[in-house]
Design an enzyme around this catalytic site. Structure first.
Site, short mmCIF file in Angstrom:
data_model
loop_
_atom_site.label_atom_id
_atom_site.label_comp_id
_atom_site.label_asym_id
_atom_site.label_seq_id
_atom_site.Cartn_x
_atom_site.Cartn_y
_atom_site.Cartn_z
CD GLU A 7 20.37 31.46 9.08
OE1 GLU A 7 19.17 31.64 9.35
OE2 GLU A 7 21.20 32.39 9.08
NE ARG A 19 -18.76 64.58 1.88
CZ ARG A 19 -19.73 64.58 0.96
NH1 ARG A 19 -20.96 65.02 1.28
NH2 ARG A 19 -19.49 64.18 -0.26
N GLY A 44 16.12 31.01 -1.03
CA GLY A 44 16.89 31.53 0.09
C GLY A 44 17.36 32.97 -0.12
CG ASN A 79 -27.05 82.31 13.00
OD1 ASN A 79 -27.47 81.17 12.82
ND2 ASN A 79 -26.78 82.79 14.20
N GLY A 123 9.60 36.65 -0.05
CA GLY A 123 9.01 35.65 0.83
C GLY A 123 7.49 35.68 0.76
NE ARG A 135 4.33 32.70 11.87
CZ ARG A 135 5.38 33.20 12.52
NH1 ARG A 135 6.58 33.12 11.98
NH2 ARG A 135 5.23 33.77 13.68
CG ASN A 162 22.12 38.10 10.19
OD1 ASN A 162 22.36 39.28 9.95
ND2 ASN A 162 21.75 37.23 9.26
C1 UD1 Z 1 17.21 35.32 7.79
C2 UD1 Z 1 18.69 35.09 8.06
C3 UD1 Z 1 18.92 34.99 9.57
C4 UD1 Z 1 18.40 36.23 10.25
C5 UD1 Z 1 16.94 36.43 9.91
C6 UD1 Z 1 16.44 37.74 10.46
C7 UD1 Z 1 19.54 33.84 6.18
C8 UD1 Z 1 19.93 32.51 5.66
N1 UD1 Z 1 19.09 33.88 7.41
O1 UD1 Z 1 16.49 34.19 8.26
O2 UD1 Z 1 20.29 34.85 9.84
O3 UD1 Z 1 18.53 36.12 11.66
O4 UD1 Z 1 16.77 36.48 8.47
O5 UD1 Z 1 15.05 37.81 10.27
O6 UD1 Z 1 19.70 34.84 5.49
N2 UD1 Z 1 13.51 36.26 1.20
C9 UD1 Z 1 13.49 36.34 -0.17
N3 UD1 Z 1 13.73 35.22 -0.90
C10 UD1 Z 1 14.00 34.02 -0.33
C11 UD1 Z 1 14.03 33.95 1.09
C12 UD1 Z 1 13.79 35.08 1.81
O7 UD1 Z 1 13.24 37.39 -0.73
O8 UD1 Z 1 14.21 33.08 -1.07
C13 UD1 Z 1 13.26 37.45 1.98
C14 UD1 Z 1 12.00 37.35 2.82
O9 UD1 Z 1 10.90 37.87 2.13
C15 UD1 Z 1 12.35 38.20 4.03
C16 UD1 Z 1 13.86 38.03 4.15
O10 UD1 Z 1 14.31 37.62 2.90
O11 UD1 Z 1 12.07 39.56 3.80
C17 UD1 Z 1 14.24 37.05 5.24
O12 UD1 Z 1 13.65 35.82 5.00
P1 UD1 Z 1 13.15 34.90 6.18
O13 UD1 Z 1 12.74 33.61 5.63
O14 UD1 Z 1 12.18 35.66 7.00
O15 UD1 Z 1 14.45 34.80 7.08
P2 UD1 Z 1 15.31 33.52 7.38
O16 UD1 Z 1 15.89 33.00 6.12
O17 UD1 Z 1 14.56 32.62 8.23
#
Ligand code: UD1
Ligand code: CA
Length: 459
Positions: free
Chosen positions: A156, A335, A82, A379, A9, A13, A171
């Site tokens: 979701e 140090r 995803g 000293n 991800g 933010r 979750n």
């Molecule tokens: C996901 C879950 C949701 C859960 C929430 C908890 C899914 C569809 N949803 O939400 O049920 O309550 O986490 O925080 O799984 N990431 C990737 N590749 C991607 C998308 C995400 O590596 O394509 C990683 C992100 O870096 C992060 C984690 O997966 O570490 C979760 O991604 P994020 O977008 O924060 O969570 P949601 O999909 O909103």
């Protein structure tokens, strides 16, 4: 067991050029917290899915693998479609014979205990989800259960109806899945949902359809599943983590003047009856012996402090060893390479670097000691300076036992002061000073008879 850590991800933010999972919590990248927890479970395979931030994430991972002598795979997820799509990237690495644990690289504080319970709940043939009841579940996937309380699927936020949105059980994203099934379910995922993403969470309904039992377990606190999406959340988790560390120290009998005002960014090991005042920062590995007192606002990095030593306020100590019963500070700087023996006194505005100081010696005010070997019962007067650097090379100063160095003396290294010698105040020592004698380099004092102060000329 296989472990897959999702870290692709982008972390928009965070408002930062640094990939989100590399931001430090307690001095350690978020992702490293997750990898460390995963490694405590002794997984056979460990794979980190990365995406944003170029090579920074795989570089950090391979450095860590090297440092710990372990194998950690990485797989690029590009584009990010995803969580289900993210896990697909790891499929070739996953061993069918073992279950797969999915962790998030931005959820740093899950305890090994909670993960073990989840793994145990999954056994060899169940899908186990780490869930929590949350007063405000907004934005998260909800655990949908049937009338009998069995989990039927995860929905979701964006795909949920009003009734589903009212569910408080969420979750965490952390789950354990039988790998053979996981591969099959991933292949069957579609992105026909509100976000057009391949949801890992959709495998839960598939498990139910295939008659694979779906179970859940809960962590001890909500913070264990809290993710970091912003600096605000990072700061909140940092405080939570520090409070956990402080509580653990209190449980072990350490006295903290205020458990809300200590920062441990590494490992702090304390003997009995240690007292730590407010505003101290500990980094790397710090060991405090029995009865050590640390005054307010000290920074200790990779240091060992002997029993009964007293570190007074505002000291900075790095890569140093302090002998038992020593008195340091206030305002002392030790140090790297400083080794103090027993009952050494180092006072205000004294800097010591790459030097040994033997038992009962004192440098109580305003001194610089660099590249020196100082004996016992020495000293060093106020303003003593070892001139260890000529602009190109460094040289050593040797001060033998029982030496007395008068105030404001400079020792131009390489130079040796013999046992029991005295240097007169203001001496600039450029040659060795013999043992047991007074050495002084000072123009003879002179008084000018009949001298008059100038007076202002009248215009
Ligand atoms: C996901 C879950 C949701 C859960 C929430 C908890 C899914 C569809 N949803 O939400 O049920 O309550 O986490 O925080 O799984 N990431 C990737 N590749 C991607 C998308 C995400 O590596 O394509 C990683 C992100 O870096 C992060 C984690 O997966 O570490 C979760 O991604 P994020 O977008 O924060 O969570 P949601 O999909 O909103
Ligand atoms: Ca998302």
């Amino acid at each position: 067991m296989n472990v897959v850590i999702l870290a692709a991800g982008m972390g928009k933010r965070m408002q930062s050029a640094l990939p989100k999972v590399l931001h430090p919590l307690a001095g350690k990248p978020l992702l490293r917290h997750v990898i460390d927890a995963a490694r405590s479970l002794g997984p056979k395979k460990l794979c980190v899915i990365y995406g944003h931030g170029g090579a920074a994430v795989p570089e950090m991972v391979s450095a860590l693998a090297q440092e710990t002598g372990s194998t950690i795979d990485t797989a690029l997820q590009q584009p990010q479609l995803g969580t289900g799509h993210a896990v697909m990237q790891a499929v070739p690495q996953l061993d069918d014979a073992d279950a797969t644990l999915v962790l998030y690289g931005d959820v740093p504080l899950t305890t090994v205990d909670s993960l073990r319970r989840l793994v145990d709940a999954a056994g060899t043939d169940k899908l186990a989800i780490l869930t929590v009841e949350q007063a405000n579940p907004f934005g998260l996937g909800r655990i949908v259960r049937d009338n009998a309380g069995a989990i039927v699927r995860i929905v979701e936020e964006k795909d949920a109806n009003e009734q589903e949105r009212a569910i408080k059980e969420i979750n965490s994203g952390i789950m354990v899945i039988p790998t053979r099934h996981l591969k099959k379910w991933l292949a069957a995922l579609s992105n026909n949902n509100a976000q057009g993403e391949y949801y890992l969470t959709d495998i839960v309904a598939q498990a139910v359809a295939d008659g694979v039992p779906v179970v859940s377990s809960q962590p001890s606190g909500e913070w264990e599943v809290a993710g970091v999406n912003s600096k605000v959340q990072l700061a909140e988790l940092e405080r939570r983590h520090q409070l956990n560390i402080a509580n653990a120290l209190l449980e072990k009998g350490v006295t903290l003047m205020d458990p809300a005002r200590i920062d441990v960014r590494g490992e702090l090991i304390c003997g009995r009856d240690v007292v730590i005042d407010v505003g101290c920062v500990f980094e790397g590995r710090v060991e405090l012996g029995e009865g050590v007192r640390i005054g307010p606002n000290c920074v200790l990095v990779d240091a060992t402090v002997g029993a009964g030593a007293n570190i007074k306020p505002f000291c900075h100590i790095e890569d140093a060893v302090i002998g038992a019963a020593s008195q340091i500070g206030p305002y002392a700087r030790l140090r790297p390479g400083t080794e103090l023996g027993e009952d050494v006194h180092v006072g205000n505005f004294v800097e010591i670097k790459n030097s040994t100081v033997a038992a009962h010696s004192k440098a109580n005010h305003l001194a610089y000691v660099g590249d020196a070997m100082i004996g016992s019962r020495v000293n060093l007067g106020a303003g003593t300076i070892t001139c260890n650097y000529d602009g190109a090379n460094k040289f050593r100063t040797v001060i033998e036992d029982d030496v007395f160095v008068g105030s404001d003396s400079q020792l131009v290294a390489p130079v040796t002061v013999g046992k029991g010698a005295t240097l007169g105040a203001g001496t600039t020592l450029t040659k060795d000073a013999p043992a047991g004698k007074l050495t002084i380099s000072r123009p003879k004092q002179l008084t000018i008879e009949g001298w008059k102060r100038p007076v202002k000329v009248k215009k």
